[in-house]
Design a protein around this motif. Structure first.
Motif, short mmCIF file in Angstrom:
data_model
loop_
_atom_site.label_atom_id
_atom_site.label_comp_id
_atom_site.label_asym_id
_atom_site.label_seq_id
_atom_site.Cartn_x
_atom_site.Cartn_y
_atom_site.Cartn_z
N TYR A 110 0.63 -1.30 0.11
CA TYR A 110 0.43 0.12 0.52
C TYR A 110 0.98 0.89 -0.05
O TYR A 110 1.70 1.60 1.14
N LEU A 129 -4.26 6.12 -2.56
CA LEU A 129 -3.84 5.14 -1.26
C LEU A 129 -3.70 4.90 -3.34
O LEU A 129 -4.52 4.38 -3.67
N PRO A 148 -1.65 10.87 2.57
CA PRO A 148 -1.30 9.67 2.72
C PRO A 148 -0.01 9.78 3.11
O PRO A 148 1.83 8.94 2.15
N SER A 151 2.10 3.89 7.07
CA SER A 151 1.23 3.01 7.70
C SER A 151 1.37 2.26 8.21
O SER A 151 2.76 1.15 7.96
N LEU A 159 -5.71 -1.92 8.33
CA LEU A 159 -4.21 -0.80 7.63
C LEU A 159 -5.08 0.93 8.11
O LEU A 159 -5.72 0.88 7.93
N VAL A 161 -3.34 4.19 8.23
CA VAL A 161 -2.42 5.65 7.28
C VAL A 161 -2.83 6.47 8.35
O VAL A 161 -3.71 7.31 8.23
N ASP A 162 -0.91 7.56 8.43
CA ASP A 162 -1.08 8.48 8.53
C ASP A 162 -1.43 9.21 7.18
O ASP A 162 -0.89 9.94 6.12
N VAL A 169 -5.53 10.31 11.25
CA VAL A 169 -4.85 9.24 10.92
C VAL A 169 -5.97 7.97 10.52
O VAL A 169 -7.54 7.91 11.54
#
Length: 289
Positions: A110, A129, A148, A151, A159, A161-162, A169
């Motif tokens: 990802y 993403l 994104p 992660s 999952l 993701v920051d 998040v």
């Protein structure tokens, strides 16, 4: 404040630290290479040259290294004999440079991207993403994300993701064919209207065994341990900018931090001021990477 030690210096801008095979691995943007070293910073070795600027990295189930080549917008793969080839060309799917990446145990990666030309001063924009299958097939996994970045994949198959410019998040359930709908995992402020509206700029991150995330705040020179919902449990300030972090070491309790005065490209190229620093924490690593 726990003791902070410097493991390595004389670097330009380090990112995407990973613990694997008893060694720390990381990218250094402007020496254009990926390196590894022992837990204590000794035996520093160049693993692979990446002329177009390295970023996210991980491993396929057969042990091959895959890594982001930012400026040509590709994900590369290093074979067991050391040869490097294209794993996935993502140039048709991104509006800015690809950056951090997490690779699952099934070999699915990802990948985030800036979403706009950050260094060129383009207006802030949301982006996609990407999901990269083990054979290199690229699909859009999620849309409308605010830069994104770092992660992780939790042990239960979520999952995280920051979103560096999104004050949040995000979480996604991983399914056999893609990702479920986005939901908030942590929210730090209102949705931004410009790239300067962040309350917390979550960059690189690592998961611990209690389900908390250690997150580097790219604006404020700190790493924070954050629980689901957004409560900050602990904060460590290394005295400089910090742009990524990860748990690892022999017992999983070493928190490595990618430190530099700032992320401004021409400044980081001109002076080798970046360091990798480490601090001991109580709760060990969990999840991927």
């Amino acid at each position: 404040m726990p003791e902070i030690k410097t493991l390595a210096g004389n670097l330009t801008f380090t990112e995407c630290p990973r613990w694997r095979g008893g060694r720390w691995w990381f990218s250094d943007f402007y020496t254009h290479a990926i390196y590894s070293m022992k837990f204590d910073g000794s035996d520093l070795q160049k693993e692979v040259d990446v002329p177009s600027k390295p970023s996210g990295l991980g491993w396929l189930p057969d042990g091959r290294l895959i890594f982001v080549s930012m400026k040509d917008r590709k994900v590369m793969v290093r074979a067991t004999d050391g040869t490097v080839s294209v794993h996935a060309d993502v140039s048709a799917y991104v509006a800015g440079n690809p950056n951090d990446m997490v690779v699952g145990s099934d070999g699915v990666a990802y990948l985030g991207n800036f979403g706009f030309d950050l260094e060129g001063g383009e207006p802030f924009s949301t982006t996609n993403l990407l999901r990269i299958a083990p054979d290199g097939t690229v699909t859009v996994a999620a849309e409308g994300l605010h830069f994104p970045n770092g992660s992780v994949i939790t042990p239960d198959g979520t999952l995280l993701v920051d979103e560096t410019l999104g004050n949040r998040v995000s979480a996604f359930d991983i399914t056999p064919t893609g990702l479920g709908p986005r939901r908030d995992w942590a929210v730090f402020g209102q949705p931004p209207k410009t790239m300067h509206d962040d309350v917390f700029a979550p960059d690189g991150c690592g998961l611990d065994a209690e389900g908390a995330l250690w997150i580097a705040d790219a604006r404020r020179g700190r790493v924070c341990r954050v629980k689901e919902g957004g409560e900050i449990l602990e904060t460590i300030e290394p005295g400089t900018g910090v742009f990524a972090c990860m748990l690892g070491g022999e017992d999983g309790r070493d928190l490595i931090m990618c430190c530099a005065p700032d992320f401004i490209e021409h400044k980081r190229i001109a002076a080798k001021e970046a360091e990798l620093r480490v601090v001991r924490v109580t709760v060990p690593h969990s999840g991927l990477p």
